[in-house]
Design an enzyme around this catalytic site. Structure first.
Site, short mmCIF file in Angstrom:
data_model
loop_
_atom_site.label_atom_id
_atom_site.label_comp_id
_atom_site.label_asym_id
_atom_site.label_seq_id
_atom_site.Cartn_x
_atom_site.Cartn_y
_atom_site.Cartn_z
N ASP A 208 0.86 -1.19 0.00
CA ASP A 208 0.00 0.00 0.00
C ASP A 208 0.89 1.24 0.00
OD1 ASP A 208 0.47 -1.07 2.89
OD2 ASP A 208 0.25 1.08 3.11
N ASP A 210 1.69 4.23 2.14
CA ASP A 210 1.48 4.53 3.55
C ASP A 210 0.51 5.71 3.65
OD1 ASP A 210 2.15 3.71 6.21
OD2 ASP A 210 3.29 5.54 6.45
#
Ligand SMILES: [Zn+2]
Length: 262
Positions: A208, A210
Site C-alpha cells: 500500500d 502509507d
C-alpha cells in the site's frame, strides 16, 4: 539436518510448502523459543531452512517476535545467508503496491526490542554502515529482472515499532527522511544477523501507499495485495536461492573482526 540458506517468511509467507521434501524440526535456544518450528527442505536445488516470522497462524505481532532465538536457531542449523521477505508500505509515488524493493539501508525508529546478543560483560559495537549483503542484493536484482516484476535495488527501509500504522504526521516525516518503504520487522532481525556474521537481505513487498497518500491504510486492503506479492516473491526467491554459490565472496562473515572492545 543442515541448511546454508535461511528464509524468514513475513506477513502472508507462512507456508512451508514453499519447500519440497521438507522436515519439521524444533530448536531450543538460550534466548527462548523460535516463532514456530523450522522446516528444512529443497528450494531451487538448495537445502533451505524456512521459519515463519509471525508463526504459521500469524499469532506473533512484530514487537513480540523473538528475533534473537530465530536467528540463533538458524545459525545453529548451518545457515549463512538469510532471505527475509516482509510486507511494507511505500513512501514514494514511483513505488506502487505490487513493487518489490531490495533495500540497502535502514532507519531504526523502533523503541523496545532486544537489539543485541551482547548485553555484557562482553561488549560489542558492530558496524551497520552497509547492513545488507551486497552479494545477495545483486542476486535479488537479477532474479526480479528475470521474473519481470516492478522492482528496485537499493533504498531505505524505515522500521517503526508498531503494531499500529503511522500517523499522517509520522508518514510525512518518514518521507522527509527520504526513506523508501516503512515496515515493522526489519529491526532487530538484520542487526542480530550481522552479530552472527550472516548475510542478510530483505524482499520488501509493497502492499500500500502509507498514510501520506490520500486514503488511510486498511488491514483488509493490505492483505489483498499481499496475496499477489507473495506469489512474485516466491518466484524471485526460487531464482535467487538457485543462484547462490558457495563459498560466500562478501565480507559479511568477517563482521565481528573489529566489533569487540573487550
Ligand atoms: Zn554477505
Amino acid at each position: 539436518m543442515r541448511a546454508s540458506i535461511g528464509i524468514i517468511g513475513g506477513s502472508g509467507f507462512y507456508d512451508p510448502a514453499l519447500l519440497t521434501d521438507s522436515q519439521e524440526i524444533n530448536k531450543h535456544t538460550p534466548y527462548g523459543e523460535t516463532s514456530d518450528s523450522i522446516y528444512i527442505g529443497k528450494l531451487g536445488g538448495k537445502q533451505v531452512a524456512f521459519l515463519p516470522r509471525h508463526g504459521r497462524g500469524h499469532t506473533i505481532p512484530p514487537h513480540k517476535i523473538n528475533s534473537r532465538a530465530n536467528l540463533w536457531a538458524l545459525k545453529e542449523l548451518g545457515v549463512e545467508r538469510i532471505f527475509a521477505p516482509s510486507a511494507v508500505g511505500s513512501l514514494r509515488e514511483d513505488l506502487p503496491p505490487g513493487t518489490v524493493v531490495f533495500p540497502d539501508q535502514f532507519i531504526d525508529m523502533t523503541k523496545n526490542r532486544c537489539y543485541t546478543y551482547y548485553d555484557g560483560p562482553k561488549v560489542a559495537h558492530f558496524s551497520a554502515a552497509d547492513p545488507f549483503c551486497p552479494e545477495l542484493l545483486i542476486q535479488l536484482g537479477r532474479a526480479a529482472e528475470e521474473v519481470g516484476i516492478n522492482y528496485r535495488v537499493g533504498g531505505t527501509y524505515l522500521c517503526i515499532e508498531g503494531p499500529r500504522f503511522s500517523t499522517r504526521a509520522e508518514s510525512e516525516l518518514w518521507r522527509q527522511f527520504r526513506a523508501h518503504v516503512v515496515g515493522m520487522t526489519l529491526v532487530p532481525e538484520i542487526v542480530l544477523a550481522r552479530e552472527l556474521s550472516l548475510c542478510y537481505c530483505t524482499l520488501a513487498l509493497v502492499t500500500d501507499f502509507d498514510v501520506w497518500a490520500s486514503s488511510p491504510v486498511s488491514a483488509k486492503e493490505v492483505v489483498e495485495t499481499q496475496r499477489k506479492n507473495v506469489e512474485s516473491a516466491r518466484e524471485i526467491l526460487y531464482k535467487a536461492v538457485a543462484a547462490s554459490v558457495e563459498p560466500r565472496k562478501c565480507n559479511c562473515s568477517r563482521a565481528g573482526e573489529n566489533a569487540f572492545v573487550n
